[in-house]
Design a protein around this motif. Structure first.
Motif, PDB file in Angstrom:
ATOM      1  N   THR A  34     -28.883   3.424  17.854  1.00 20.93           N
ATOM      2  CA  THR A  34     -28.631   3.061  19.245  1.00 20.93           C
ATOM      3  C   THR A  34     -29.953   3.082  20.000  1.00 20.93           C
ATOM      4  O   THR A  34     -30.663   4.089  19.987  1.00 20.93           O
ATOM      5  CB  THR A  34     -27.661   4.042  19.923  1.00 20.93           C
ATOM      6  OG1 THR A  34     -26.389   3.955  19.294  1.00 20.93           O
ATOM      7  CG2 THR A  34     -27.510   3.715  21.410  1.00 20.93           C
ATOM      8  N   VAL A  35     -30.304   1.969  20.627  1.00 18.62           N
ATOM      9  CA  VAL A  35     -31.468   1.903  21.520  1.00 18.62           C
ATOM     10  C   VAL A  35     -30.942   2.033  22.936  1.00 18.62           C
ATOM     11  O   VAL A  35     -30.173   1.181  23.394  1.00 18.62           O
ATOM     12  CB  VAL A  35     -32.248   0.584  21.340  1.00 18.62           C
ATOM     13  CG1 VAL A  35     -33.399   0.514  22.346  1.00 18.62           C
ATOM     14  CG2 VAL A  35     -32.774   0.462  19.921  1.00 18.62           C
ATOM     15  N   LEU A  36     -31.341   3.108  23.615  1.00 20.28           N
ATOM     16  CA  LEU A  36     -30.873   3.355  24.978  1.00 20.28           C
ATOM     17  C   LEU A  36     -32.009   3.037  25.944  1.00 20.28           C
ATOM     18  O   LEU A  36     -32.935   3.828  26.130  1.00 20.28           O
ATOM     19  CB  LEU A  36     -30.415   4.804  25.130  1.00 20.28           C
ATOM     20  CG  LEU A  36     -29.797   5.186  26.484  1.00 20.28           C
ATOM     21  CD1 LEU A  36     -28.604   4.291  26.819  1.00 20.28           C
ATOM     22  CD2 LEU A  36     -29.374   6.648  26.481  1.00 20.28           C
ATOM     23  N   ASP A  37     -31.933   1.882  26.562  1.00 14.49           N
ATOM     24  CA  ASP A  37     -32.951   1.366  27.481  1.00 14.49           C
ATOM     25  C   ASP A  37     -32.825   2.073  28.829  1.00 14.49           C
ATOM     26  O   ASP A  37     -31.790   1.993  29.482  1.00 14.49           O
ATOM     27  CB  ASP A  37     -32.758  -0.142  27.631  1.00 14.49           C
ATOM     28  CG  ASP A  37     -33.869  -0.821  28.414  1.00 14.49           C
ATOM     29  OD1 ASP A  37     -34.469  -0.181  29.295  1.00 14.49           O
ATOM     30  OD2 ASP A  37     -34.118  -2.010  28.150  1.00 14.49           O
ATOM     31  N   ASP A  38     -33.892   2.751  29.256  1.00 11.05           N
ATOM     32  CA  ASP A  38     -33.859   3.506  30.506  1.00 11.05           C
ATOM     33  C   ASP A  38     -34.265   2.628  31.689  1.00 11.05           C
ATOM     34  O   ASP A  38     -35.180   2.953  32.449  1.00 11.05           O
ATOM     35  CB  ASP A  38     -34.771   4.729  30.410  1.00 11.05           C
ATOM     36  CG  ASP A  38     -34.443   5.784  31.468  1.00 11.05           C
ATOM     37  OD1 ASP A  38     -33.321   5.746  32.020  1.00 11.05           O
ATOM     38  OD2 ASP A  38     -35.291   6.650  31.719  1.00 11.05           O
ATOM     39  N   ALA A  39     -33.554   1.499  31.826  1.00  8.53           N
ATOM     40  CA  ALA A  39     -33.784   0.547  32.930  1.00  8.53           C
ATOM     41  C   ALA A  39     -35.220   0.046  32.954  1.00  8.53           C
ATOM     42  O   ALA A  39     -35.843  -0.082  34.019  1.00  8.53           O
ATOM     43  CB  ALA A  39     -33.412   1.187  34.269  1.00  8.53           C
ATOM     44  N   TYR A  40     -35.756  -0.282  31.773  1.00  9.29           N
ATOM     45  CA  TYR A  40     -37.109  -0.841  31.697  1.00  9.29           C
ATOM     46  C   TYR A  40     -37.113  -2.207  32.380  1.00  9.29           C
ATOM     47  O   TYR A  40     -36.217  -3.019  32.163  1.00  9.29           O
ATOM     48  CB  TYR A  40     -37.537  -0.968  30.237  1.00  9.29           C
ATOM     49  CG  TYR A  40     -38.981  -1.313  30.048  1.00  9.29           C
ATOM     50  CD1 TYR A  40     -39.985  -0.450  30.471  1.00  9.29           C
ATOM     51  CD2 TYR A  40     -39.359  -2.513  29.433  1.00  9.29           C
ATOM     52  CE1 TYR A  40     -41.316  -0.763  30.292  1.00  9.29           C
ATOM     53  CE2 TYR A  40     -40.693  -2.829  29.247  1.00  9.29           C
ATOM     54  CZ  TYR A  40     -41.670  -1.953  29.686  1.00  9.29           C
ATOM     55  OH  TYR A  40     -42.995  -2.274  29.514  1.00  9.29           O
ATOM     56  N   PRO A  41     -38.120  -2.488  33.231  1.00  6.45           N
ATOM     57  CA  PRO A  41     -38.077  -3.712  34.046  1.00  6.45           C
ATOM     58  C   PRO A  41     -38.161  -5.019  33.261  1.00  6.45           C
ATOM     59  O   PRO A  41     -37.690  -6.058  33.730  1.00  6.45           O
ATOM     60  CB  PRO A  41     -39.281  -3.545  34.986  1.00  6.45           C
ATOM     61  CG  PRO A  41     -40.163  -2.523  34.349  1.00  6.45           C
ATOM     62  CD  PRO A  41     -39.251  -1.612  33.606  1.00  6.45           C
ATOM     63  N   ASP A  42     -38.750  -5.007  32.080  1.00 10.90           N
ATOM     64  CA  ASP A  42     -38.875  -6.223  31.280  1.00 10.90           C
ATOM     65  C   ASP A  42     -37.633  -6.373  30.402  1.00 10.90           C
ATOM     66  O   ASP A  42     -37.354  -5.502  29.578  1.00 10.90           O
ATOM     67  CB  ASP A  42     -40.138  -6.145  30.427  1.00 10.90           C
ATOM     68  CG  ASP A  42     -40.369  -7.403  29.597  1.00 10.90           C
ATOM     69  OD1 ASP A  42     -39.547  -8.337  29.677  1.00 10.90           O
ATOM     70  OD2 ASP A  42     -41.372  -7.444  28.865  1.00 10.90           O
ATOM     71  N   PRO A  43     -36.890  -7.468  30.519  1.00 10.65           N
ATOM     72  CA  PRO A  43     -35.669  -7.629  29.710  1.00 10.65           C
ATOM     73  C   PRO A  43     -35.938  -8.050  28.273  1.00 10.65           C
ATOM     74  O   PRO A  43     -35.024  -8.009  27.440  1.00 10.65           O
ATOM     75  CB  PRO A  43     -34.908  -8.730  30.461  1.00 10.65           C
ATOM     76  CG  PRO A  43     -35.993  -9.556  31.093  1.00 10.65           C
ATOM     77  CD  PRO A  43     -37.069  -8.580  31.470  1.00 10.65           C
ATOM     78  N   GLU A  44     -37.165  -8.432  27.948  1.00  9.10           N
ATOM     79  CA  GLU A  44     -37.462  -8.977  26.635  1.00  9.10           C
ATOM     80  C   GLU A  44     -37.191  -7.995  25.488  1.00  9.10           C
ATOM     81  O   GLU A  44     -36.621  -8.399  24.468  1.00  9.10           O
ATOM     82  CB  GLU A  44     -38.915  -9.446  26.572  1.00  9.10           C
ATOM     83  CG  GLU A  44     -39.306 -10.144  25.271  1.00  9.10           C
ATOM     84  CD  GLU A  44     -38.464 -11.381  24.987  1.00  9.10           C
ATOM     85  OE1 GLU A  44     -38.313 -11.730  23.806  1.00  9.10           O
ATOM     86  OE2 GLU A  44     -37.952 -11.994  25.949  1.00  9.10           O
ATOM     87  N   PRO A  45     -37.567  -6.696  25.606  1.00  6.45           N
ATOM     88  CA  PRO A  45     -37.255  -5.771  24.503  1.00  6.45           C
ATOM     89  C   PRO A  45     -35.763  -5.710  24.194  1.00  6.45           C
ATOM     90  O   PRO A  45     -35.366  -5.710  23.020  1.00  6.45           O
ATOM     91  CB  PRO A  45     -37.782  -4.430  25.023  1.00  6.45           C
ATOM     92  CG  PRO A  45     -38.855  -4.786  25.985  1.00  6.45           C
ATOM     93  CD  PRO A  45     -38.376  -6.034  26.651  1.00  6.45           C
ATOM     94  N   GLY A  46     -34.944  -5.668  25.233  1.00  6.29           N
ATOM     95  CA  GLY A  46     -33.500  -5.631  25.021  1.00  6.29           C
ATOM     96  C   GLY A  46     -32.988  -6.884  24.351  1.00  6.29           C
ATOM     97  O   GLY A  46     -32.123  -6.821  23.462  1.00  6.29           O
ATOM     98  N   ARG A  47     -33.504  -8.028  24.761  1.00  4.02           N
ATOM     99  CA  ARG A  47     -33.084  -9.288  24.148  1.00  4.02           C
ATOM    100  C   ARG A  47     -33.456  -9.305  22.669  1.00  4.02           C
ATOM    101  O   ARG A  47     -32.683  -9.800  21.829  1.00  4.02           O
ATOM    102  CB  ARG A  47     -33.721 -10.469  24.884  1.00  4.02           C
ATOM    103  CG  ARG A  47     -33.064 -10.788  26.218  1.00  4.02           C
ATOM    104  CD  ARG A  47     -33.397 -12.193  26.678  1.00  4.02           C
ATOM    105  NE  ARG A  47     -34.804 -12.320  27.066  1.00  4.02           N
ATOM    106  CZ  ARG A  47     -35.240 -12.282  28.320  1.00  4.02           C
ATOM    107  NH1 ARG A  47     -34.371 -12.119  29.310  1.00  4.02           N
ATOM    108  NH2 ARG A  47     -36.516 -12.418  28.588  1.00  4.02           N
ATOM    109  N   TRP A  48     -34.639  -8.754  22.347  1.00  5.02           N
ATOM    110  CA  TRP A  48     -35.064  -8.749  20.945  1.00  5.02           C
ATOM    111  C   TRP A  48     -34.147  -7.875  20.098  1.00  5.02           C
ATOM    112  O   TRP A  48     -33.735  -8.277  18.997  1.00  5.02           O
ATOM    113  CB  TRP A  48     -36.511  -8.257  20.831  1.00  5.02           C
ATOM    114  CG  TRP A  48     -36.951  -8.150  19.405  1.00  5.02           C
ATOM    115  CD1 TRP A  48     -37.343  -9.165  18.584  1.00  5.02           C
ATOM    116  CD2 TRP A  48     -36.985  -6.952  18.607  1.00  5.02           C
ATOM    117  NE1 TRP A  48     -37.627  -8.678  17.323  1.00  5.02           N
ATOM    118  CE2 TRP A  48     -37.420  -7.333  17.312  1.00  5.02           C
ATOM    119  CE3 TRP A  48     -36.698  -5.612  18.871  1.00  5.02           C
ATOM    120  CZ2 TRP A  48     -37.569  -6.391  16.276  1.00  5.02           C
ATOM    121  CZ3 TRP A  48     -36.843  -4.681  17.849  1.00  5.02           C
ATOM    122  CH2 TRP A  48     -37.279  -5.079  16.577  1.00  5.02           C
TER     123      TRP A  48
END
Length: 292
Positions: A34-48
């Motif tokens: 599970t990758v839990l994104d802490d509201a990082y402003p760049d959406p690209e990591p999540g899309r990847w």
């Protein structure tokens, strides 16, 4: 027995890719991530991450930034599998990590958590040996694999917190029984481990290298060391551990927690950078901790 990787993310996309790809490269496929994104402003990591389309991988995003410790606590709350590793988004697991942790957990049913063999790497991935890690090796058990439990574990960790938090493989019941303290940012892992020791829990320390821990100046532990706040937390945690050890009659563990020699020496090594930065409050906090 599935190993669950919980990866709190905020930071470098390149290092995140390396971390996730290291999980994908495991030679035992019995894992979930599970990758839990802490509201990082760049959406690209999540899309990847989502583009990987692997049923073992899920991507979640916080609606607001929780901070490093807050995101780690949420990872612990979300974990569901029997073995859990809260890997940093800049660290690397070697291909044999899952297989080795499952083997150790089976061989040591008494273990509350497992510390794999670790190599420290720099930002560029090369092996390094900073002073802090040489100190860790000095205080860590020399004979491995080994088992530390109860007063022996409390004394060892009170002398120096020589474990590597993101590399640890926890039993889920341990995380449920010993939740992270919301009042701590850096010393939360030391606090949990000392409470586990106080309850008679056991740690297995392995000799097989299956984890690369990345150390760099941008880390929270580094800048909180320079401003002195890390050592205030450590002193609070160790004072509480000393009181518990005294109540149990664990004299050597109590003495180690009261002396906190390695913690005070570490504060002294941070003084030059605090002086260069002209950080008056940091200097005062470091001196106070070193002399306490």
């Amino acid at each position: 027995m599935t190993v669950e990787f919980m990866m709190p993310f905020y930071g470098s996309f390149a290092l995140l890719r390396t971390a996730v790809e290291s999980v994908l490269a495991q030679d035992d496929d019995d894992w979930v991530l599970t990758v839990l994104d802490d509201a990082y402003p760049d959406p690209e990591p999540g899309r990847w991450v989502q583009s990987l389309e692997d049923e073992r991988i899920r991507y979640l995003r916080n609606t607001e930034n929780l901070g490093v410790s807050g995101n780690f606590r949420k990872c612990a709350d979300l974990a569901t599998e029997s073995l859990v590793c809260m890997i940093g988004c800049d660290d690397v697991v070697l291909p044999g990590y899952v297989r080795r942790m499952k083997c150790l957990a089976t061989a040591h049913p008494e273990a509350s958590y497992l510390q794999p063999g670790v190599v420290v790497i720099s930002e560029d991935g090369s092996e390094v040996s900073p002073l802090a890690d040489r100190v860790k090796r000095f205080y860590a058990p020399s004979r491995r694999p080994s088992v530390l439990q109860g007063p022996a574990l409390a004394r060892s960790l009170s002398r120096a917190c020589w474990t590597y938090f993101p590399s640890i493989c926890w039993r889920l019941e341990t995380l449920r029984s010993f939740p992270f303290d919301a009042g701590l940012d850096v010393a939360l892992d030391l606090d949990v481990q000392l409470r586990i020791a106080d309850a008679g829990g056991a740690l297995v320390v392995d000799d097989v290298i299956t984890f690369h821990y990345r150390r760099h100046r941008a880390s929270v532990s580094s800048w909180k060391a320079d401003d002195g706040s890390r050592f205030i937390e450590e002193r609070t945690v160790l004072d509480a551990a000393a009181a518990r050890a005294q109540a149990r009659g664990w004299t050597r563990a109590q003495r180690a927690a009261r002396l906190r020699l390695s913690s005070r020496l570490s504060a002294i090594t941070r003084l030059p950078s605090a002086v260069r930065a002209r950080h008056a409050r940091g200097i005062a906090a470091l001196v106070r901790h070193a002399l306490s």
